[in-house]
Enzyme design. Structure first.
Site, PDB file in Angstrom:
ATOM      1  N   GLY A  31       0.822  -1.205   0.000  1.00  0.00           N
ATOM      2  CA  GLY A  31       0.000   0.000   0.000  1.00  0.00           C
ATOM      3  C   GLY A  31       0.857   1.257   0.000  1.00  0.00           C
ATOM      4  N   ALA A  32       0.202   2.410   0.281  1.00  0.00           N
ATOM      5  CA  ALA A  32       0.860   3.718   0.125  1.00  0.00           C
ATOM      6  C   ALA A  32       1.431   3.793  -1.296  1.00  0.00           C
ATOM      7  CB  ALA A  32       1.932   3.946   1.181  1.00  0.00           C
ATOM      8  N   HIS A  37       5.038   1.691  -7.798  1.00  0.00           N
ATOM      9  CA  HIS A  37       4.014   0.651  -7.911  1.00  0.00           C
ATOM     10  C   HIS A  37       3.280   0.767  -9.246  1.00  0.00           C
ATOM     11  CE1 HIS A  37       4.181   1.300  -3.394  1.00  0.00           C
ATOM     12  NE2 HIS A  37       4.442   0.014  -3.478  1.00  0.00           N
ATOM     13  N   GLN A  61       6.156  -9.442   8.085  1.00  0.00           N
ATOM     14  CA  GLN A  61       7.463  -9.086   7.519  1.00  0.00           C
ATOM     15  C   GLN A  61       8.102  -7.886   8.206  1.00  0.00           C
ATOM     16  OE1 GLN A  61       5.597  -8.334   3.564  1.00  0.00           O
ATOM     17  NE2 GLN A  61       7.071  -6.676   3.389  1.00  0.00           N
ATOM     18  N   GLY A 148       9.522  -5.214  -8.145  1.00  0.00           N
ATOM     19  CA  GLY A 148      10.472  -4.167  -8.502  1.00  0.00           C
ATOM     20  C   GLY A 148      11.910  -4.559  -8.189  1.00  0.00           C
ATOM     21  N   GLU A 149      12.810  -4.126  -9.078  1.00  0.00           N
ATOM     22  CA  GLU A 149      14.241  -4.294  -8.805  1.00  0.00           C
ATOM     23  C   GLU A 149      14.677  -3.441  -7.622  1.00  0.00           C
ATOM     24  OE1 GLU A 149      16.735  -3.486 -12.176  1.00  0.00           O
ATOM     25  OE2 GLU A 149      15.773  -5.042 -13.373  1.00  0.00           O
ATOM     26  N   LYS A 150      13.862  -2.445  -7.282  1.00  0.00           N
ATOM     27  CA  LYS A 150      14.130  -1.617  -6.095  1.00  0.00           C
ATOM     28  C   LYS A 150      14.436  -2.508  -4.891  1.00  0.00           C
ATOM     29  CE  LYS A 150      13.400   1.633  -2.856  1.00  0.00           C
ATOM     30  NZ  LYS A 150      13.085   0.782  -1.742  1.00  0.00           N
ATOM     31  N   GLN A 154      14.630  -9.191  -2.545  1.00  0.00           N
ATOM     32  CA  GLN A 154      13.283  -9.767  -2.485  1.00  0.00           C
ATOM     33  C   GLN A 154      12.914 -10.407  -3.822  1.00  0.00           C
ATOM     34  OE1 GLN A 154       9.759  -7.647  -0.712  1.00  0.00           O
ATOM     35  NE2 GLN A 154       9.362  -7.133  -2.844  1.00  0.00           N
ATOM     36  N   ARG A 188       8.532   5.096   2.058  1.00  0.00           N
ATOM     37  CA  ARG A 188       9.238   5.573   3.254  1.00  0.00           C
ATOM     38  C   ARG A 188       9.783   6.991   3.091  1.00  0.00           C
ATOM     39  NH1 ARG A 188      10.531   1.248   6.734  1.00  0.00           N
ATOM     40  NH2 ARG A 188       9.957  -0.766   5.850  1.00  0.00           N
TER      41      ARG A 188
HETATM   42  P1  AMP Z   1       6.051  -2.507  -1.437  1.00  0.00           P
HETATM   43  O1  AMP Z   1       4.680  -1.942  -1.377  1.00  0.00           O
HETATM   44  O2  AMP Z   1       7.109  -1.591  -0.907  1.00  0.00           O
HETATM   45  O3  AMP Z   1       6.140  -3.922  -0.900  1.00  0.00           O
HETATM   46  O4  AMP Z   1       6.383  -2.637  -2.978  1.00  0.00           O
HETATM   47  C1  AMP Z   1       5.578  -3.424  -3.821  1.00  0.00           C
HETATM   48  C2  AMP Z   1       6.304  -3.688  -5.094  1.00  0.00           C
HETATM   49  O5  AMP Z   1       6.626  -2.443  -5.738  1.00  0.00           O
HETATM   50  C3  AMP Z   1       7.638  -4.399  -4.849  1.00  0.00           C
HETATM   51  O6  AMP Z   1       7.831  -5.377  -5.854  1.00  0.00           O
HETATM   52  C4  AMP Z   1       8.640  -3.281  -4.958  1.00  0.00           C
HETATM   53  O7  AMP Z   1       9.927  -3.713  -5.365  1.00  0.00           O
HETATM   54  C5  AMP Z   1       8.005  -2.421  -6.013  1.00  0.00           C
HETATM   55  N1  AMP Z   1       8.528  -1.045  -5.914  1.00  0.00           N
HETATM   56  C6  AMP Z   1       8.555  -0.260  -4.824  1.00  0.00           C
HETATM   57  N2  AMP Z   1       9.172   0.915  -5.106  1.00  0.00           N
HETATM   58  C7  AMP Z   1       9.554   0.842  -6.406  1.00  0.00           C
HETATM   59  C8  AMP Z   1      10.246   1.733  -7.299  1.00  0.00           C
HETATM   60  N3  AMP Z   1      10.678   2.926  -6.901  1.00  0.00           N
HETATM   61  N4  AMP Z   1      10.458   1.326  -8.563  1.00  0.00           N
HETATM   62  C9  AMP Z   1      10.028   0.094  -8.984  1.00  0.00           C
HETATM   63  N5  AMP Z   1       9.368  -0.773  -8.201  1.00  0.00           N
HETATM   64  C10 AMP Z   1       9.125  -0.406  -6.926  1.00  0.00           C
END
Ligand code: AMP
Length: 298
Positions: A31-32, A37, A61, A148-150, A154, A188
């Site tokens: 979320g957020a 995303h 997590q 995401g590769e971010k 993971q 964040r």
């Molecule tokens: P999260 O909500 O932080 O668990 O992120 C959900 C998905 O979005 C995960 O696969 C993250 O790697 C991806 N994600 C988060 N931030 C980015 C970003 N800046 N660029 C690409 N993918 C992202």
């Protein structure tokens, strides 16, 4: 677009799409929702007939209750971002439906890599991630799942889980979306003070330093790591957690890089911990042979 708390709704929508011969795309999130995303949703929209996103702030997590409590919850924004990026279904399940018996007894062991880097700094993190991803995949069924590769570690662990547990999912990695100054977009980032926000691009700068050295032919892992640590260390508002260079295939620390490698950093700015990573450019030995480029990388 349908927003639902009920896993059964998402399960049915995905099954119906598959019965029509459509590919199902799935994007799990906490979320957020933001541009990062949205880039995953759009990629899924292009490649799949049905796009399912999940929004679930997975307590399993988070190793720190403060971190979980401080995580932004923005359901209206989530709906707007998901809809604008072309999602068909947003599954936002309740915690009591995901974990009806509290903390599950049976969880996914993230293996050796799951205890390194992010896993060393956040004990239990990847067990929590893989367990919820496995549960969500059990709801959605056979699909293409976008990550995401971010969060490169993971992404790698999800790929390994899919491979080792024979999950009917094709894991798709998507590039990191960044702000104009290089800072990786993250939920964040909103928690940074103005001064911390101004300091935070140092992570991308440190990774870029390592990439420049790598392009010039520097292959020694300790030299690349030291340069990143120096760069982050020079920023008074940053507290370095780790600077690493790993082999893309094994994810072991690189002594002397001989093939595709990735640099990773984690640091705290005040109470906000940020991570980032970058693939290091070659030329790696096979490329040198293929392209006929001169040896030594001058
Ligand atoms: P999260 O909500 O932080 O668990 O992120 C959900 C998905 O979005 C995960 O696969 C993250 O790697 C991806 N994600 C988060 N931030 C980015 C970003 N800046 N660029 C690409 N993918 C992202």
């Amino acid at each position: 677009m349908e927003v639902t708390e009920r896993p059964g709704r998402a399960r049915k929508a995905a099954a119906l799409a598959r019965s029509k011969g459509l590919e199902v795309g799935f994007v799990p999130t906490l979320g957020a929702l933001h541009r990062g995303h949205a880039s995953l949703f759009r990629r899924a929209r292009v490649e799949c007939g049905l796009v399912v996103a999940s929004v679930f702030l997975n307590p399993l997590q988070f190793d720190s209750p403060e971190d979980l409590a401080a995580y932004p919850r923005l359901p209206d924004q989530d709906r707007a971002v998901a809809e604008a990026a072309g999602c068909d279904v947003v599954l936002a399940p309740l915690e009591r439906d995901v974990y009806p018996n509290g903390v599950p007894e049976i969880t996914v062991d993230p293996g050796h890599l799951g205890g390194r880097l992010e896993g060393a700094s956040r004990p239990g993190h990847f067990r929590g991630v893989l367990t919820v991803v496995a549960k969500l995949l059990a709801v959605v069924g056979p699909c293409r799942a976008y990550f995401g590769e971010k969060d490169a570690q993971q992404l790698e662990l999800v790929r390994r889980m899919a491979r080792d547990l024979d999950l009917p999912v094709q894991v798709v990695g998507c590039p990191t979306i960044r702000e104009g100054d290089g800072l990786a977009v993250s939920s964040r980032n909103a928690r940074l003070s103005a001064e911390e926000r101004a300091a935070a691009p140092v992570l991308f700068e440190a990774l870029s330093d390592a990439a420049v050295l790598s392009r010039r032919g520097e292959r020694r892992g300790d030299v690349l790591r030291a340069e990143m640590a120096r760069r982050v260390g020079a920023e008074p508002l940053a507290r370095l957690d780790y600077a690493a260079v790993v082999d893309e295939a094994t994810w072991e620390d690189v002594l002397e890089a001989s093939g595709p490698s990735r640099a990773l950093v984690a640091a705290s700015f005040g109470s906000t911990r940020l991570i980032d990573n970058l693939a290091l450019p070659g030329p790696w030995p096979p490329d040198v042979q293929n392209t006929g480029e001169p040896d030594g990388g001058g």
